[in-house]
Design a protein around this motif. Structure first.
Motif, PDB file in Angstrom:
ATOM      1  N   LYS A 275      47.182  27.529  45.377  1.00 24.05           N
ATOM      2  CA  LYS A 275      46.478  27.009  44.210  1.00 24.05           C
ATOM      3  C   LYS A 275      45.306  27.922  43.857  1.00 24.05           C
ATOM      4  O   LYS A 275      45.050  28.190  42.672  1.00 24.05           O
ATOM      5  N   ALA A 276      44.602  28.416  44.894  1.00 26.95           N
ATOM      6  CA  ALA A 276      43.494  29.337  44.654  1.00 26.95           C
ATOM      7  C   ALA A 276      43.984  30.627  43.996  1.00 26.95           C
ATOM      8  O   ALA A 276      43.293  31.200  43.151  1.00 26.95           O
ATOM      9  N   VAL A 277      45.192  31.078  44.385  1.00 25.83           N
ATOM     10  CA  VAL A 277      45.792  32.261  43.746  1.00 25.83           C
ATOM     11  C   VAL A 277      46.079  31.970  42.276  1.00 25.83           C
ATOM     12  O   VAL A 277      45.783  32.786  41.387  1.00 25.83           O
ATOM     13  N   ALA A 278      46.656  30.808  41.998  1.00 32.76           N
ATOM     14  CA  ALA A 278      46.973  30.428  40.614  1.00 32.76           C
ATOM     15  C   ALA A 278      45.717  30.350  39.763  1.00 32.76           C
ATOM     16  O   ALA A 278      45.745  30.659  38.563  1.00 32.76           O
ATOM     17  N   GLU A 279      44.583  29.963  40.388  1.00 35.80           N
ATOM     18  CA  GLU A 279      43.315  29.862  39.669  1.00 35.80           C
ATOM     19  C   GLU A 279      42.548  31.173  39.685  1.00 35.80           C
ATOM     20  O   GLU A 279      41.392  31.218  39.246  1.00 35.80           O
ATOM     21  N   LYS A 280      43.188  32.241  40.209  1.00 34.93           N
ATOM     22  CA  LYS A 280      42.617  33.593  40.247  1.00 34.93           C
ATOM     23  C   LYS A 280      41.321  33.668  41.055  1.00 34.93           C
ATOM     24  O   LYS A 280      40.443  34.488  40.792  1.00 34.93           O
ATOM     25  N   ARG A 281      41.211  32.794  42.085  1.00 32.30           N
ATOM     26  CA  ARG A 281      40.070  32.848  43.001  1.00 32.30           C
ATOM     27  C   ARG A 281      40.427  33.571  44.290  1.00 32.30           C
ATOM     28  O   ARG A 281      39.553  33.864  45.102  1.00 32.30           O
ATOM     29  N   PHE A 282      41.722  33.784  44.491  1.00 36.09           N
ATOM     30  CA  PHE A 282      42.171  34.436  45.718  1.00 36.09           C
ATOM     31  C   PHE A 282      43.312  35.385  45.382  1.00 36.09           C
ATOM     32  O   PHE A 282      44.179  35.062  44.558  1.00 36.09           O
ATOM     33  N   ARG A 283      43.308  36.544  46.022  1.00 38.77           N
ATOM     34  CA  ARG A 283      44.310  37.564  45.729  1.00 38.77           C
ATOM     35  C   ARG A 283      45.658  37.201  46.368  1.00 38.77           C
ATOM     36  O   ARG A 283      45.713  36.888  47.572  1.00 38.77           O
ATOM     37  N   ALA A 284      46.713  37.270  45.575  1.00 39.79           N
ATOM     38  CA  ALA A 284      48.047  36.962  46.087  1.00 39.79           C
ATOM     39  C   ALA A 284      48.457  37.956  47.162  1.00 39.79           C
ATOM     40  O   ALA A 284      49.047  37.574  48.186  1.00 39.79           O
ATOM     41  N   ASP A 285      48.130  39.249  46.965  1.00 37.70           N
ATOM     42  CA  ASP A 285      48.537  40.257  47.949  1.00 37.70           C
ATOM     43  C   ASP A 285      47.812  40.064  49.281  1.00 37.70           C
ATOM     44  O   ASP A 285      48.388  40.283  50.353  1.00 37.70           O
ATOM     45  N   LEU A 286      46.558  39.601  49.237  1.00 32.71           N
ATOM     46  CA  LEU A 286      45.845  39.323  50.494  1.00 32.71           C
ATOM     47  C   LEU A 286      46.446  38.103  51.187  1.00 32.71           C
ATOM     48  O   LEU A 286      46.604  38.093  52.416  1.00 32.71           O
ATOM     49  N   LEU A 287      46.801  37.083  50.419  1.00 33.27           N
ATOM     50  CA  LEU A 287      47.426  35.900  51.011  1.00 33.27           C
ATOM     51  C   LEU A 287      48.713  36.278  51.731  1.00 33.27           C
ATOM     52  O   LEU A 287      48.946  35.850  52.872  1.00 33.27           O
ATOM     53  N   TYR A 288      49.553  37.089  51.094  1.00 35.58           N
ATOM     54  CA  TYR A 288      50.805  37.508  51.740  1.00 35.58           C
ATOM     55  C   TYR A 288      50.527  38.301  53.007  1.00 35.58           C
ATOM     56  O   TYR A 288      51.247  38.185  54.001  1.00 35.58           O
ATOM     57  N   ARG A 289      49.455  39.099  52.987  1.00 35.63           N
ATOM     58  CA  ARG A 289      49.125  39.922  54.160  1.00 35.63           C
ATOM     59  C   ARG A 289      48.570  39.066  55.297  1.00 35.63           C
ATOM     60  O   ARG A 289      48.823  39.343  56.467  1.00 35.63           O
ATOM     61  N   LEU A 290      47.832  38.008  54.947  1.00 34.75           N
ATOM     62  CA  LEU A 290      47.248  37.150  55.979  1.00 34.75           C
ATOM     63  C   LEU A 290      48.294  36.282  56.666  1.00 34.75           C
ATOM     64  O   LEU A 290      48.170  35.958  57.842  1.00 34.75           O
ATOM     65  N   GLN A 291      49.316  35.879  55.902  1.00 36.10           N
ATOM     66  CA  GLN A 291      50.263  34.916  56.446  1.00 36.10           C
ATOM     67  C   GLN A 291      51.510  35.586  57.030  1.00 36.10           C
ATOM     68  O   GLN A 291      52.631  35.139  56.778  1.00 36.10           O
ATOM     69  N   ASP A 292      51.293  36.612  57.863  1.00 31.08           N
ATOM     70  CA  ASP A 292      52.409  37.105  58.666  1.00 31.08           C
ATOM     71  C   ASP A 292      53.013  35.930  59.440  1.00 31.08           C
ATOM     72  O   ASP A 292      54.214  35.832  59.629  1.00 31.08           O
ATOM     73  N   PHE A 293      52.108  35.058  59.891  1.00 29.72           N
ATOM     74  CA  PHE A 293      52.527  33.867  60.632  1.00 29.72           C
ATOM     75  C   PHE A 293      51.584  32.742  60.225  1.00 29.72           C
ATOM     76  O   PHE A 293      50.366  32.900  60.268  1.00 29.72           O
TER      77      PHE A 293
END
Length: 441
Positions: A275-293
């Motif tokens: 939701k934070a990504v959709a609201e442009k408060r959080f980077r989608a590419d960083l989220l993908y990188r953080l959630q290896d697991f």
């Protein structure tokens, strides 16, 4: 775990910090009470310990201790002083000080106290790790699988569920266990200083940068960096974090050269980052990188079988801390603990039991000592009752109480006959009647 040393004598402060660092403790130096309050509001960690001189330029440290306890801070607080003052010592201990140490005896007394605190902190991590509910057993299985890898881990869970303790368990079971474990709470980090806090800065990088400063990445080199409330990172710092994770290098603020990064990242949040990504408060590419697991920590209301064992652990912990012989919870108190929805999760349970131990004054903890609502309305119970396990447990309790009341009614108050109808002994019936608050009058 850090020791926050509050001492206005700079030479003695340096000496104490060096002494603690040689024993394996991280330290922070503070010289005034006002500075200490500011630090606590922005940077104090749950497992920090405070070591303060009794008399400081802007007041006595007992006033800081009293303020902390009123504000809800429960971190251990040790007072040191040059001169013996029995009245000051008694006052400090009544306020909740861990210990009161004379400075001439600091080398003999300090480390044993610190080891006691360390043992207590580790025992809390242990009880979190040894929770036996099905949901937590699955979580521990995931920890055993992911800990030896170098994968980034994203931990989601409500406030107070113990995300930091689980992150610490991942580090302790990893191949980096003998390297630094550094924690940062982004919710307490001023946005304008976030980049410098993470990556450091060179002298003159900005107004007030009077000397070079190392950041969290340098402190955690070779080890693990735990980023709590990661959703609060400014977008600019998110970009820098992404680069450090992908390229294994970073550049201090104002610097001209990159530095190598060898840090494992564990992040935690109680927010929906998609939701934070959709609201442009959080980077989608960083989220993908953080959630290896990704790991989800269940709320306490979804693990009702953990409530009483955790409550009993906290009872023992605080009984020992304050030297009170609090033997147990009575049955109505246990029932109240099970019925509460625990919106504050384990942290709320810890606070409730801590207060109950003090209020009980060494007696068995009854329901009147539990500062929670004994009967909960539909809206308050919504979270807890959404758990099938909690709902089933409460239904079983209600059915058992109804059966006892019916048996007593059918036997016209003859408890021997009522016990026979229920297929239990008379002493067992007495215990159950006491548990449910049933009178035979």
């Amino acid at each position: 775990m850090r020791v926050i040393v509050i001492e206005d004598n700079i030479l003695f402060c340096d000496y104490i910090c060096g002494y603690l660092q040689k024993a394996g403790w991280k330290t922070v130096k503070i010289h005034h009470l006002a500075q200490a309050r500011k630090f606590m509001l922005s940077s104090l960690g749950e497992e920090d310990t405070l070591l303060a001189d009794l008399r400081l330029p802007d007041g006595e440290s007992t006033s800081l201790l009293e303020w902390m306890r009123k504000q809800g801070y429960s971190q251990p607080f040790i007072i040191m002083t040059q001169y013996e003052d029995i009245h000051a010592a008694i006052h400090a201990m009544k306020l909740g000080a861990e210990d009161y140490i004379l400075k001439p005896l600091i080398e003999d007394k300090l480390l044993p106290v610190m080891e006691k605190i360390r043992s207590r902190n580790l025992s809390f991590s242990k009880v979190i790790y040894e929770r036996k509910s099905k949901a937590f057993n699955e979580l521990y299985h995931y920890i055993r699988l992911v800990a030896p890898t170098d994968m980034s881990v994203l931990i989601w869970g409500e406030t107070g569920t113990g995300k930091e303790h689980l992150a610490g368990n991942i580090h302790r079971q990893s191949l980096r266990a003998n390297k630094p474990y550094v924690t940062v709470d982004c919710g307490m980090l001023p946005k304008e200083l976030a980049a410098s806090a993470f990556f450091g800065h060179v002298k003159g990088a900005f107004t007030g940068a009077l000397k070079e400063k190392a950041g969290y990445f340098q402190e955690a080199h070779g080890g693990t960096l735990f980023i709590d409330e990661v959703e609060n990172l400014p977008l600019e710092t998110q970009q820098m974090l992404l680069r450090a994770m992908e390229e294994r290098r970073y550049r201090p603020v104002g610097g001209g050269q990159d530095r190598r990064s060898d840090v494992r990242i564990i992040a935690a949040t109680n927010e929906n980052l998609h939701k934070a990504v959709a609201e442009k408060r959080f980077r989608a590419d960083l989220l993908y990188r953080l959630q290896d697991f990704t790991m989800t920590v269940p709320a306490l209301c979804h693990c009702p079988e953990d409530i009483l064992p955790l409550a009993d652990f906290f009872r023992r912990q605080y009984s020992e801390k304050w030297q009170l012989e609090v033997s147990d919870f009575d049955e109505p108190a246990k029932r109240m603990l099970l019925e509460h929805s625990w919106p504050g999760n384990v942290r709320e349970l810890k606070q409730v039991v801590q207060a109950a131990v003090v209020l009980s004054e060494g007696q068995c903890i009854s329901s009147r000592y539990l500062k929670i609502t004994p009967t909960l309305g539909p809206e308050t119970m919504k979270v807890g009752r959404n758990s099938k396990k909690m709902q089933s447990l409460l239904q079983e309790e209600e059915q058992a109480e109804q059966q006892i009341r019916q048996a007593i009614a059918e036997s016209n108050g003859n408890l021997t006959q009522a016990a026979a109808l229920l297929g239990i002994s008379r002493p067992t019936l007495y215990k159950k009647m006491n548990r449910y608050g049933i009178s035979n009058q």
